[in-house]
Design a protein around this motif. Structure first.
Motif, mmCIF file in Angstrom:
data_model
loop_
_atom_site.group_PDB
_atom_site.id
_atom_site.type_symbol
_atom_site.label_atom_id
_atom_site.label_comp_id
_atom_site.label_asym_id
_atom_site.label_seq_id
_atom_site.Cartn_x
_atom_site.Cartn_y
_atom_site.Cartn_z
ATOM 1 N N ASN A 179 -1.848 -1.789 -5.088
ATOM 2 C CA ASN A 179 -1.246 -2.548 -6.189
ATOM 3 C C ASN A 179 -2.261 -2.760 -7.313
ATOM 4 O O ASN A 179 -2.392 -3.851 -7.864
ATOM 5 C CB ASN A 179 -0.699 -3.901 -5.713
ATOM 6 C CG ASN A 179 0.514 -3.725 -4.839
ATOM 7 O OD1 ASN A 179 1.308 -2.808 -5.026
ATOM 8 N ND2 ASN A 179 0.655 -4.602 -3.848
ATOM 9 N N ALA A 180 -2.980 -1.698 -7.649
ATOM 10 C CA ALA A 180 -4.062 -1.769 -8.633
ATOM 11 C C ALA A 180 -3.519 -1.997 -10.039
ATOM 12 O O ALA A 180 -2.388 -1.617 -10.376
ATOM 13 C CB ALA A 180 -4.863 -0.473 -8.600
ATOM 14 N N ALA A 181 -4.354 -2.607 -10.848
ATOM 15 C CA ALA A 181 -3.968 -2.912 -12.229
ATOM 16 C C ALA A 181 -3.773 -1.634 -13.054
ATOM 17 O O ALA A 181 -2.960 -1.620 -13.985
ATOM 18 C CB ALA A 181 -5.031 -3.800 -12.876
ATOM 19 N N ASP A 182 -4.512 -0.581 -12.707
ATOM 20 C CA ASP A 182 -4.393 0.677 -13.473
ATOM 21 C C ASP A 182 -3.385 1.640 -12.839
ATOM 22 O O ASP A 182 -3.427 2.843 -13.075
ATOM 23 C CB ASP A 182 -5.763 1.331 -13.624
ATOM 24 C CG ASP A 182 -6.393 1.708 -12.292
ATOM 25 O OD1 ASP A 182 -5.877 1.283 -11.228
ATOM 26 O OD2 ASP A 182 -7.416 2.424 -12.314
ATOM 27 N N TYR A 183 -2.456 1.091 -12.089
ATOM 28 C CA TYR A 183 -1.441 1.884 -11.393
ATOM 29 C C TYR A 183 -0.677 2.803 -12.338
ATOM 30 O O TYR A 183 -0.553 3.993 -12.082
ATOM 31 C CB TYR A 183 -0.476 0.933 -10.664
ATOM 32 C CG TYR A 183 0.733 1.619 -10.081
ATOM 33 C CD1 TYR A 183 0.646 2.277 -8.871
ATOM 34 C CD2 TYR A 183 1.957 1.603 -10.748
ATOM 35 C CE1 TYR A 183 1.744 2.912 -8.326
ATOM 36 C CE2 TYR A 183 3.063 2.235 -10.208
ATOM 37 C CZ TYR A 183 2.951 2.885 -9.009
ATOM 38 O OH TYR A 183 4.030 3.522 -8.471
ATOM 39 N N THR A 189 7.507 3.241 -9.139
ATOM 40 C CA THR A 189 7.129 1.872 -9.483
ATOM 41 C C THR A 189 6.620 1.239 -8.200
ATOM 42 O O THR A 189 6.708 1.843 -7.119
ATOM 43 C CB THR A 189 8.330 1.078 -10.026
ATOM 44 O OG1 THR A 189 9.303 0.947 -8.975
ATOM 45 C CG2 THR A 189 8.956 1.758 -11.247
ATOM 46 N N TYR A 190 6.118 0.035 -8.306
ATOM 47 C CA TYR A 190 5.626 -0.637 -7.095
ATOM 48 C C TYR A 190 6.717 -0.811 -6.043
ATOM 49 O O TYR A 190 6.440 -0.779 -4.853
ATOM 50 C CB TYR A 190 5.051 -2.014 -7.441
ATOM 51 C CG TYR A 190 3.680 -1.950 -8.052
ATOM 52 C CD1 TYR A 190 2.621 -1.378 -7.367
ATOM 53 C CD2 TYR A 190 3.449 -2.481 -9.313
ATOM 54 C CE1 TYR A 190 1.355 -1.331 -7.931
ATOM 55 C CE2 TYR A 190 2.190 -2.445 -9.872
ATOM 56 C CZ TYR A 190 1.140 -1.869 -9.180
ATOM 57 O OH TYR A 190 -0.107 -1.818 -9.731
ATOM 58 N N THR A 191 7.949 -0.974 -6.496
ATOM 59 C CA THR A 191 9.024 -1.287 -5.549
ATOM 60 C C THR A 191 9.920 -0.085 -5.238
ATOM 61 O O THR A 191 10.860 -0.219 -4.460
ATOM 62 C CB THR A 191 9.894 -2.429 -6.116
ATOM 63 O OG1 THR A 191 10.417 -2.021 -7.383
ATOM 64 C CG2 THR A 191 9.072 -3.705 -6.262
ATOM 65 N N ALA A 192 9.632 1.071 -5.817
ATOM 66 C CA ALA A 192 10.479 2.256 -5.594
ATOM 67 C C ALA A 192 10.281 2.797 -4.185
ATOM 68 O O ALA A 192 9.177 2.734 -3.629
ATOM 69 C CB ALA A 192 10.140 3.331 -6.617
ATOM 70 N N PRO A 193 11.357 3.323 -3.580
ATOM 71 C CA PRO A 193 11.203 3.947 -2.259
ATOM 72 C C PRO A 193 10.326 5.198 -2.381
ATOM 73 O O PRO A 193 10.370 5.901 -3.381
ATOM 74 C CB PRO A 193 12.631 4.285 -1.845
ATOM 75 C CG PRO A 193 13.446 4.198 -3.073
ATOM 76 C CD PRO A 193 12.720 3.351 -4.068
ATOM 77 N N VAL A 194 9.536 5.471 -1.366
ATOM 78 C CA VAL A 194 8.561 6.569 -1.433
ATOM 79 C C VAL A 194 9.006 7.826 -0.687
ATOM 80 O O VAL A 194 8.257 8.801 -0.644
ATOM 81 C CB VAL A 194 7.186 6.106 -0.894
ATOM 82 C CG1 VAL A 194 6.587 5.034 -1.787
ATOM 83 C CG2 VAL A 194 7.278 5.661 0.543
ATOM 84 N N GLY A 195 10.210 7.838 -0.144
ATOM 85 C CA GLY A 195 10.673 9.000 0.630
ATOM 86 C C GLY A 195 10.654 10.293 -0.171
ATOM 87 O O GLY A 195 10.114 11.313 0.290
#
Length: 185
Positions: free
Chosen positions: A97-101, A156-162
């Protein structure tokens, strides 16, 4: 005493030469017919010429293929390795969850697209000299890298990664297939 006139002597000699020449020409035998080459020698020559031409063409094709394989296989690990590194930096930023994501995500996607474009350009510059199976492996890598870039951009941080993981596996498989098909350095 009379001296010979040189002009008269020259004229007599010229006339004698013409008479001798005509006599010799008149005695020559004329041969009827048409000049033809020896059929067996002509066939052998044509076969040898065709064989030599085919060998030269084959040699040029082999040299062009070797050059195309070398050009594309030699640059592939470096070109695609940059994409792998930037993608891994993005995954690390995602996991932390880095700031430069966002910046790492965009850099990873751009680097993957750049790698796909460079590989595609190399294949196109080979002008068909690559073996078909190797060309297909390069094409699969290009498609896989573009798919991974597209999936990376969606993250995004909350997107599924499948879908991202599937695209990443496809790139790894395609990259390994190319490396396995290329000559070892």
């Amino acid at each position: 005493m009379k001296v010979l006139d040189p002009r008269g002597f020259a004229a007599v000699c010229a006339a004698a030469a013409v008479v001798v020449g005509l006599t010799i020409a008149g005695c020559a035998k004329h041969v009827d017919g048409v000049a033809n080459p020896n059929a067996s020698e002509l066939a052998a020559y044509k076969t040898e010429a065709a064989s030599s031409s085919a060998a030269a063409t084959s040699s040029r094709k082999a040299a062009a293929q070797a050059q195309a394989i070398g050009d594309n296989c030699n640059q592939f690990p470096t070109t695609t390795g940059v994409g792998v590194s930037k993608y891994n930096e993005f995954v690390d930023a995602h996991d932390a969850n880095a700031a430069d994501y966002n910046a790492k995500r965009d850099t990873a996607a751009k680097t993957l697209e750049d790698a796909a474009n460079k590989v595609e350009t190399g294949v196109n510059n080979a002008n068909g000299a690559l073996p078909a199976d190797l060309q297909a492996k390069f094409a699969e890598y290009v498609a896989a890298a573009r798919q991974l870039a597209a999936e990376t951009r969606k993250m995004t941080y909350t997107a599924p990664v499948g879908a991202l993981n599937d695209a990443s596996k496809r790139v790894n498989d395609a990259r390994n297939a190319v490396k396995d098909a290329c000559p070892k350095r």
